[in-house]
Design an enzyme around this catalytic site. Sequence first.
Site, PDB file in Angstrom:
ATOM      1  N   ARG A  17      78.734  35.758  18.520  1.00  0.00           N
ATOM      2  CA  ARG A  17      78.791  35.510  19.965  1.00  0.00           C
ATOM      3  C   ARG A  17      77.494  34.944  20.554  1.00  0.00           C
ATOM      4  NH1 ARG A  17      80.556  40.515  23.015  1.00  0.00           N
ATOM      5  NH2 ARG A  17      80.312  41.713  21.106  1.00  0.00           N
ATOM      6  N   GLY A  84      80.833  46.276   6.247  1.00  0.00           N
ATOM      7  CA  GLY A  84      80.785  47.380   7.198  1.00  0.00           C
ATOM      8  C   GLY A  84      79.442  48.100   7.189  1.00  0.00           C
ATOM      9  N   ASN A 388      27.259  19.995  39.289  1.00  0.00           N
ATOM     10  CA  ASN A 388      28.388  19.560  40.092  1.00  0.00           C
ATOM     11  C   ASN A 388      28.995  18.338  39.414  1.00  0.00           C
ATOM     12  OD1 ASN A 388      30.130  18.490  42.136  1.00  0.00           O
ATOM     13  ND2 ASN A 388      29.047  19.842  43.568  1.00  0.00           N
ATOM     14  N   ALA A 391      34.661  14.136  41.099  1.00  0.00           N
ATOM     15  CA  ALA A 391      36.096  13.857  41.000  1.00  0.00           C
ATOM     16  C   ALA A 391      36.337  12.684  40.057  1.00  0.00           C
ATOM     17  CB  ALA A 391      36.661  13.540  42.374  1.00  0.00           C
ATOM     18  N   ARG A 451      26.807   0.528  35.707  1.00  0.00           N
ATOM     19  CA  ARG A 451      28.011  -0.144  36.205  1.00  0.00           C
ATOM     20  C   ARG A 451      27.599  -1.535  36.673  1.00  0.00           C
ATOM     21  NH1 ARG A 451      27.554   3.822  41.221  1.00  0.00           N
ATOM     22  NH2 ARG A 451      26.271   2.504  42.555  1.00  0.00           N
TER      23      ARG A 451
END
Length: 468
Positions: A17, A84, A388, A391, A451
């Site tokens: 089941r 059984g 720190n 982001a 950069r």
Amino acid sequence: MALPIDVVIMAAGKGTRMKSGLPKVLHRLGGIALLHHVIRCAEKMSARKAVVITGHGATEVEAACALMSSDLVPQFARQEPQLGTGHAVQQAVPLLADDGVTLVLSGDVPLTEASTLQALVNECDGQRLALLTLAMPDPTGYGRIVRAGMQASSQVRAIVEHKDASEEQRKITEIYSGIMAVPTRLLRQWLARLDNKNAQNEYYLTDIVKFAVADGVAVVAHQITDAAQVAGINSPVQLAELERVYQQRRAIALMEQGVRLADPARFDVRGELTCGADVEIDVNCLFEGKVTLGDGVRISANCVIANCTIAAGAVIHPFTHIDGEKLGVQVGEGALVGPFARLRPGAELGAEVHIGNFVEVKNSTLAKGAKANHLAYLGDATVGERVNYGAGSITANYDGANKHRTVIEADVHIGSNCVLVAPVTIGAGGTVGGGSTITKSTPPAALSVARGKQVSLTNWQRPVKVKS
Ligand code: UD1
Ligand code: CA
């Protein structure tokens, strides 16, 4: 002197089941296999031995047992075909010694408490046949406890299976739970006398009650009222129902220790959760593996927290996912994590560290007061005090073949959208300008920028659309 306890766990049945390819006893409740619950219970009782009777999915069940962490290492007896419950126990008997008490359990009955079984074994007392029984409002399908008289205290004469029971016997509401304790030397003799002349042509373990009565051995029914302790699982519905019972019991136990759960119905533990004083847990949180929460820790709504230690006063904001897996995760005192943060294996946050939304930390240590508040990745990094981390910044820790470390010394300020290409060290007190891709280590206290230079053309004309 109490006799040694040998546990026999029946687990050969098909579990049709469940409608699942996984053997029934390997389905999980509270995150661990049903059979593992039963083995743990046997272990708690200081059983001398456990024999698991396997049949359907035997190789899978036996292999799974080998991976279960427990001091009690079970032996196996194969039952093929399954004729059984009496036939099942017959397969185990050659592995049992006569000086013990055999406790018969089922691998699909996960919530039995060791104290209940100990009481049953005490009733057996090395000389009686002790049956665990329960009164059920609807006893359909179960073996009925037939007594010599109408009193609850009347002598037990037999267990009659539902399919073999008369109309009169079917009115009996006291049922056999499937759990018994029996002196092994008697069990061995009785099992040899079983036949399969019954409605199901099975060898019924329950027929040994008749033999005990015939042999003048006392049969005692130890009746309990807590149905969940003997509830077997046959279907996904029953599994889910018992899961709720289990979770509710764990929730209540924690609340009794002082943990404040916003809603015990919306709280799940799949493992070990240890809490200090004044811990608060909001709705829909899931704890897995080994989790420790220090004093005053607050877990906000919808967090999944696995394999980690969270120190006193830390706050985990909503929708945070933590999983330390094998390495673990440490969250320091008073740290703030989330919402929507992800802490992975080897994340070690010091005191008062802040990890904000959409920040992922893996195999990295952050010293006291370091902050990464938005949209960032820290992998294989050593981050100093008060750093720190801006982001959108990431550590590029993987060169496609190997992983390397990034060291960010104390008081560094990493701007937004930086890529720190490991191995690299950012010297103490330094600043990295936003948008920089840093491939070489930087000296202390310097401003490092890497950069394209900004240019502005004043006499520039925007293109205009050509008319056709
Ligand atoms: C059995 C009892 C019944 C009791 C009920 C409680 C017998 C004859 N009947 O019913 O009195 O009220 O439990 O749930 O014992 N198993 C094997 N090999 C087999 C048959 C079963 O290992 O050949 C295992 C099953 O996997 C299961 C357990 O034994 O874990 C019980 O079997 P199940 O068929 O659920 O119990 P019943 O025979 O219906
Ligand atoms: Ca059956």
